[in-house]
Design a protein around this motif. Sequence first.
Motif, PDB file in Angstrom:
ATOM      1  N   MET A 141      18.960  -6.897  -1.765  1.00 19.11           N
ATOM      2  CA  MET A 141      19.454  -5.657  -2.358  1.00 19.11           C
ATOM      3  C   MET A 141      18.263  -4.800  -2.747  1.00 19.11           C
ATOM      4  N   SER A 142      18.279  -3.540  -2.320  1.00 21.45           N
ATOM      5  CA  SER A 142      17.155  -2.668  -2.634  1.00 21.45           C
ATOM      6  C   SER A 142      17.343  -2.028  -4.004  1.00 21.45           C
ATOM      7  N   VAL A 143      16.233  -1.754  -4.629  1.00 24.72           N
ATOM      8  CA  VAL A 143      16.230  -1.106  -5.927  1.00 24.72           C
ATOM      9  C   VAL A 143      16.226   0.400  -5.705  1.00 24.72           C
ATOM     10  N   VAL A 144      17.050   1.116  -6.424  1.00 25.46           N
ATOM     11  CA  VAL A 144      17.087   2.564  -6.318  1.00 25.46           C
ATOM     12  C   VAL A 144      16.211   3.141  -7.419  1.00 25.46           C
ATOM     13  N   ILE A 145      15.303   4.015  -7.042  1.00 22.75           N
ATOM     14  CA  ILE A 145      14.414   4.657  -8.006  1.00 22.75           C
ATOM     15  C   ILE A 145      14.846   6.103  -8.132  1.00 22.75           C
ATOM     16  N   LYS A 146      15.252   6.500  -9.336  1.00 24.49           N
ATOM     17  CA  LYS A 146      15.676   7.880  -9.588  1.00 24.49           C
ATOM     18  C   LYS A 146      14.963   8.389 -10.828  1.00 24.49           C
ATOM     19  N   GLY A 147      14.644   9.642 -10.807  1.00 25.69           N
ATOM     20  CA  GLY A 147      14.080  10.266 -11.998  1.00 25.69           C
ATOM     21  C   GLY A 147      12.681   9.790 -12.343  1.00 25.69           C
ATOM     22  N   MET A 148      11.934   9.271 -11.376  1.00 22.12           N
ATOM     23  CA  MET A 148      10.575   8.822 -11.635  1.00 22.12           C
ATOM     24  C   MET A 148       9.715  10.034 -11.978  1.00 22.12           C
ATOM     25  N   GLU A 149       8.982   9.955 -13.055  1.00 18.69           N
ATOM     26  CA  GLU A 149       8.084  11.042 -13.423  1.00 18.69           C
ATOM     27  C   GLU A 149       6.656  10.535 -13.379  1.00 18.69           C
ATOM     28  N   ARG A 150       5.781  11.331 -12.803  1.00 15.75           N
ATOM     29  CA  ARG A 150       4.371  10.995 -12.703  1.00 15.75           C
ATOM     30  C   ARG A 150       3.565  12.247 -12.993  1.00 15.75           C
ATOM     31  N   LYS A 151       2.349  12.058 -13.486  1.00 17.65           N
ATOM     32  CA  LYS A 151       1.439  13.183 -13.689  1.00 17.65           C
ATOM     33  C   LYS A 151       0.654  13.425 -12.412  1.00 17.65           C
ATOM     34  N   VAL A 152       0.406  14.681 -12.111  1.00 23.19           N
ATOM     35  CA  VAL A 152      -0.433  15.047 -10.985  1.00 23.19           C
ATOM     36  C   VAL A 152      -1.874  14.847 -11.439  1.00 23.19           C
ATOM     37  N   THR A 153      -2.660  14.143 -10.604  1.00 24.65           N
ATOM     38  CA  THR A 153      -4.039  13.853 -10.952  1.00 24.65           C
ATOM     39  C   THR A 153      -4.973  14.329  -9.857  1.00 24.65           C
ATOM     40  N   LYS A 154      -6.214  14.523 -10.227  1.00 29.49           N
ATOM     41  CA  LYS A 154      -7.223  14.940  -9.257  1.00 29.49           C
ATOM     42  C   LYS A 154      -7.751  13.695  -8.562  1.00 29.49           C
ATOM     43  N   ILE A 155      -7.739  13.721  -7.221  1.00 25.78           N
ATOM     44  CA  ILE A 155      -8.275  12.636  -6.408  1.00 25.78           C
ATOM     45  C   ILE A 155      -9.295  13.284  -5.475  1.00 25.78           C
ATOM     46  N   GLY A 156     -10.567  13.148  -5.800  1.00 27.09           N
ATOM     47  CA  GLY A 156     -11.598  13.860  -5.044  1.00 27.09           C
ATOM     48  C   GLY A 156     -11.402  15.351  -5.233  1.00 27.09           C
ATOM     49  N   ASN A 157     -11.290  16.089  -4.127  1.00 29.04           N
ATOM     50  CA  ASN A 157     -11.037  17.528  -4.191  1.00 29.04           C
ATOM     51  C   ASN A 157      -9.553  17.851  -4.048  1.00 29.04           C
ATOM     52  N   SER A 158      -8.713  16.825  -4.068  1.00 27.33           N
ATOM     53  CA  SER A 158      -7.277  17.012  -3.858  1.00 27.33           C
ATOM     54  C   SER A 158      -6.498  16.700  -5.121  1.00 27.33           C
ATOM     55  N   LEU A 159      -5.216  17.024  -5.084  1.00 27.12           N
ATOM     56  CA  LEU A 159      -4.291  16.622  -6.137  1.00 27.12           C
ATOM     57  C   LEU A 159      -3.420  15.512  -5.589  1.00 27.12           C
ATOM     58  N   GLY A 160      -3.046  14.570  -6.441  1.00 23.79           N
ATOM     59  CA  GLY A 160      -2.237  13.464  -5.965  1.00 23.79           C
ATOM     60  C   GLY A 160      -1.280  12.953  -7.026  1.00 23.79           C
ATOM     61  N   VAL A 161      -0.313  12.180  -6.558  1.00 24.63           N
ATOM     62  CA  VAL A 161       0.677  11.553  -7.426  1.00 24.63           C
ATOM     63  C   VAL A 161       0.785  10.100  -7.005  1.00 24.63           C
ATOM     64  N   THR A 162       0.680   9.177  -7.945  1.00 21.63           N
ATOM     65  CA  THR A 162       0.852   7.763  -7.611  1.00 21.63           C
ATOM     66  C   THR A 162       2.328   7.414  -7.652  1.00 21.63           C
ATOM     67  N   MET A 163       2.757   6.637  -6.662  1.00 20.38           N
ATOM     68  CA  MET A 163       4.167   6.211  -6.608  1.00 20.38           C
ATOM     69  C   MET A 163       4.280   4.939  -5.783  1.00 20.38           C
ATOM     70  N   THR A 164       3.507   3.957  -6.144  1.00 19.00           N
ATOM     71  CA  THR A 164       3.417   2.722  -5.379  1.00 19.00           C
ATOM     72  C   THR A 164       4.772   2.059  -5.160  1.00 19.00           C
ATOM     73  N   GLU A 165       5.574   1.914  -6.183  1.00 25.46           N
ATOM     74  CA  GLU A 165       6.860   1.214  -6.037  1.00 25.46           C
ATOM     75  C   GLU A 165       7.803   1.961  -5.104  1.00 25.46           C
ATOM     76  N   ALA A 166       7.828   3.286  -5.190  1.00 23.33           N
ATOM     77  CA  ALA A 166       8.699   4.072  -4.311  1.00 23.33           C
ATOM     78  C   ALA A 166       8.247   3.932  -2.862  1.00 23.33           C
ATOM     79  N   LEU A 167       6.936   3.956  -2.611  1.00 21.60           N
ATOM     80  CA  LEU A 167       6.432   3.804  -1.254  1.00 21.60           C
ATOM     81  C   LEU A 167       6.705   2.401  -0.722  1.00 21.60           C
ATOM     82  N   LYS A 168       6.540   1.396  -1.559  1.00 20.46           N
ATOM     83  CA  LYS A 168       6.837   0.017  -1.141  1.00 20.46           C
ATOM     84  C   LYS A 168       8.299  -0.112  -0.733  1.00 20.46           C
ATOM     85  N   GLN A 169       9.184   0.550  -1.470  1.00 18.21           N
ATOM     86  CA  GLN A 169      10.616   0.481  -1.164  1.00 18.21           C
ATOM     87  C   GLN A 169      10.897   1.054   0.219  1.00 18.21           C
ATOM     88  N   LEU A 170      10.088   2.017   0.660  1.00 18.44           N
ATOM     89  CA  LEU A 170      10.244   2.608   1.985  1.00 18.44           C
ATOM     90  C   LEU A 170       9.488   1.833   3.062  1.00 18.44           C
TER      91      LEU A 170
END
Length: 86
Positions: free
Chosen positions: A1-30
């Motif tokens: 059974m897969s876990v449904v992730i809804k309403g996840m909030e993350r802060k936008v952070t600077k990664i090198g010269n880019s902006l990024g958002v971490t979402m490891t669990e959501a990506l793993k689910q995919l």
Amino acid sequence: MSVVIKGMERKVTKIGNSLGVTMTEALKQLGINNGDTVKIDVRDDEIVIKKSQYVALPEGISSDFLNTLNEVIHEYDETLKGLKDR
């Protein structure tokens, strides 16, 4: 059974010269892992991330060959299906 992730909030952070958002669990689910290629679509106020279905061509096989093969298969589809059933 897969876990449904809804309403996840993350802060936008600077990664090198880019902006990024971490979402490891959501990506793993995919089924998306480090090093995978993803397709990103931006529509209206949404960002949609999908695992890329890109397949690398074997060495010596060009995209022109695959395009020609696709055209032949499309043109002779019924004939090829008939041969399959013999």
